[in-house]
Write an enzyme that holds these catalytic residues in place. Sequence first.
Site, PDB file in Angstrom:
ATOM      1  N   HIS A  20       0.879  -1.243  -0.073  1.00  0.00           N
ATOM      2  CA  HIS A  20      -0.229  -0.013  -0.007  1.00  0.00           C
ATOM      3  C   HIS A  20       0.885   1.128  -0.006  1.00  0.00           C
ATOM      4  O   HIS A  20       1.646   1.451   0.973  1.00  0.00           O
ATOM      5  CB  HIS A  20      -0.858   0.065   1.219  1.00  0.00           C
ATOM      6  N   ASP A 135      -8.340   1.619   1.591  1.00  0.00           N
ATOM      7  CA  ASP A 135      -7.864   2.820   2.525  1.00  0.00           C
ATOM      8  C   ASP A 135      -8.918   4.012   2.578  1.00  0.00           C
ATOM      9  O   ASP A 135      -8.689   4.649   3.671  1.00  0.00           O
ATOM     10  CB  ASP A 135      -6.709   3.165   2.593  1.00  0.00           C
ATOM     11  N   HIS A 404      -6.129   9.783  -1.133  1.00  0.00           N
ATOM     12  CA  HIS A 404      -6.855   9.885   0.139  1.00  0.00           C
ATOM     13  C   HIS A 404      -6.232  10.366   1.320  1.00  0.00           C
ATOM     14  O   HIS A 404      -6.853  10.268   2.347  1.00  0.00           O
ATOM     15  CB  HIS A 404      -7.613   8.008   0.545  1.00  0.00           C
TER      16      HIS A 404
END
Length: 998
Positions: A20, A135, A404
């Site tokens: 990630h 996420d 994000h």
Amino acid sequence: LALLPRAAGDLRAFVVAHSHMDVGWVYTVQESMHAYAANVYTTVIEELMKGKQRKFIAVEQEFFRLWWDMVATDTQKQQVRQLLQEGRLEFVIGGQVMHDEAVTLIDDQILQLTEGHGFLYETFGFRPQFSWHVDPFGASATTPTLFALAGFNAHLISRIDYDLKADMQKNKKLQFVWQGSPSLSKRQEIFTHVMDQYSYCTPSQLPFSNRSGFFWNGFATFPDPPKDGVYPNMSLPVTEANLHQYAQTMVANIKERAAWFRTGDVLWPWGCDKQFFNASVQYSNMDLLLDYINKHSGDFGVTVQYATVSDYFQALFSRNLTWEVRDSQDFLPYSTEPFQAWTGFYTSRSTLKGIARRASSLLYAGESFFTQYVLKHPEGSICKCKALKQLQSLRWAVSEVQHHDGITGTESPKVKDMYMNNLMYGMLNVKKLMASIIFDINTAKKNGEVYSSVYTKDSGKPGVDQYVVVYNPLAWNITTFVTVSVSSEAVSVYDELGHSVPAQVQSSVESQSTYDLYIVVAINGLSYRKYSIKPLKGKQSAFIGRSIKYKRRDLTHAHQRSRQLFPVVNNCYQIVFDQNTNLMHSITERDTNQTVQFTQEFLEYHVNGDTTKGPISDNYLFAPNASAAPASKAVVLEVMSGALMTEIRQYFYSNVTSQDYIYAVYTRLYSVPEGYDGKLLCHRIEQEYSVGPLELNREAVLRTSTNLNTKQLLYTDNNGYQMQKRPFKAYVNNTVARNYYPMVQTACIEDDTTRLMLLAERAHGVSSQGNGQVEVMLHRRLWNNLQWNVNNNLTLNDSSVVRPVIWLILGTKAATNALYRTSGLALEHRPVVMFGALSGDKPKLPRQLQQNPVHDSPVTVPPNLHLQTLSIPGWKYSSNHAEQVLSIRMGKQKEDDADFSRVLLRIRHLYEVGEDPVLSQPVMLDLKSLLKGLGSVTAVEERSLTGTWDVNTLERWKWKTAEYPGKRYYNSTETSEDYTVTIHPKEIRTFFVYFQVQ
């Protein structure tokens, strides 16, 4: 029956290796590339080549593209192509970033997805078909529709309310078919998987050791990778001695998860943030573990395999089960614990949120401006390749900030600066491009200085004798005001033909020495006009706004004095103020003569920053420890009134003797002169706020209270695309914060007869904490001592002053229905203003402008449609898939210039089915005649949302549902051969258009 143990070997675990990689959060993109991100791709590719069974998924394209362009060798590039072909490397989502879902605009989500998909298709002929939205903080109902339109077969999310997830887990309801759009419903539904409580990170606890497990490469170090290759917290290596215990730990977790799902297929994410920078130690350990479990699968009752997201969903799909359908309800807001409502980020870093949206809007204008230039001025002197690079710099920056931890405001200060710098650089490039196009078209002598400014009042030289060029980027004719700074009240404004233009000049809000000049502009769609501003010589002058100042009123004693009401009026509204308090009192909507009691006040939530004293507010969380308290005790009122506009300036002071105000509201009511279409202009009450600098641990809201009987029901939008109903919910804890929702573009409250709409040019948190009330969070300034926040510099000590704008529309439901969609876009895409100095007394106007000052609109769409995209992407790929794949296999991709002949067109229907008797109707368009102002259309191809699929060959998986057990695949849309298309409510249709070369 479901509770009986499954037959041995029935469980299959799909081990999905992933990293990630936040595109900015605590560290900048450059720092991340250096410390770990480049190493992820370099070492993963190397390791995948070593073991045929190994697989990996790549997500964020920004990092992959930087690696591809700046790091990858020719050999590594060849290996990537091979691994993609073998299905062992898979791109999921495929956008530049994993976009936030709460505070982003649909246009920008589509942009960042298209930006990544264009690269992947051009470079590899690869088209992502699965999402991995693990996420973002809460899930919007726009996202499933977006991914369905992009051709995806399944969607995956993770962060939803903790209590809801626990409930869905227990009842095996984490998987469903989501119909995100009520109007598109099953045509654009998508199978959705919600990750279980372990989310996207591998659980690392080992019962047999105090060291962690499964993260054998440890954790990334900043700023540099360690010289000796030894990273902190490297997990316990797998050895003969602990192999069995390791396997037992993994199997136990697989079985725990299996109990929460309907099938024996278990998605087992292997990885976490910043993992796989040393893929060698990762795979060599995991290989041993997977081999051992599979050798003993009879004993364990589990088989395991390396997998991609596609492998997992393919297995699930082939079981042919019937799934429940979820309607268009979203998963917002998001809480992780009773006192952890992630509703603060709806407002965090308001300045960044505002700049991100201005940049997006400037890009929208720049794209259509450049497209028209290429099509209509083939002989023009501007280098198209350089122009495309200028546009690409802003496409990249606007895409990047949708991450994000970008536009959400949840990044460290240096990362916020990175986003800001990239946005400012891209905006400057596009402004330069637009200015140079105007010069080129008007074949001006290159001595007049053009410098361009978008919506800021301070960029024209405040002298007089200047001209402004104003471009309307919308495909409708608009009438509005633009504001220019001037140095004197004595000015006149003229159009291209030398006719006088209505304008009003008044003392500036910003500075003592300058004046604000408001010019009425009427501009056709996708067209520009040029206005000259000259020192006053003749009789024709701008109207002058005169000021009346009302003395400072002490609010604490207001109730002892009688009301002194005075009205401010235009053709649509009468706003009444009370001189006794200097506050608004009521608004009358003049069409229906309906009067609504209407007061506004600034309040502050005082929040805690000390973890020893209770829950804290931070970049993410909003945790008020009491009701909001009034922020000011005294108000000064000044009314600037003129023939075209009345501006009510209210200044709020913390007490009667304070020198400086912390809050101000500038409310503008417009009167449209004869001969202008002022419907939209008249119906909007424009408010600009000035908020800050705040004291520490304060969250500032503007609360509007009315006598509408709303029963505390609020409506807010998902990403400027669709509305969500937000009934007030009472919780045991944290009720205030859990009733905050994101307003990206629109919020409203209403009763049986009347509706109040709020339209915004940046995202805010919004809530209805009482009947007839709506409050908007405008700014936050926080500090806390949570060690994790302090270490990562995530404390939001934001001492800025923010200047957001909100337009209010009040009226019947029918009247507001007809206005709010077009008004919201008119606010989003205000005209672009570019400045130039006039040389000499009489500027010689270019021939072309003299002959035809008011250009016919090149493209005009009806008011229920929006021309969402008109651009020249520059992609070099073939739109025939077989050809594209072949040219990549043969290594024949074009290294030459970008393709300027393909125009990307998107048209969106703005209304839902049944929302309005007229505007909700399907619209039939003849694309050839719609675009004839741009040139002669020779071919139109309808494409998927991001352009990579021909819609006629796109067949998405059809997951079985009770209401629709029918055929397995379905096609998207009907297109006709003869350039006519029918656009149905809420559709977003995407086309490649080709024009006859002039």
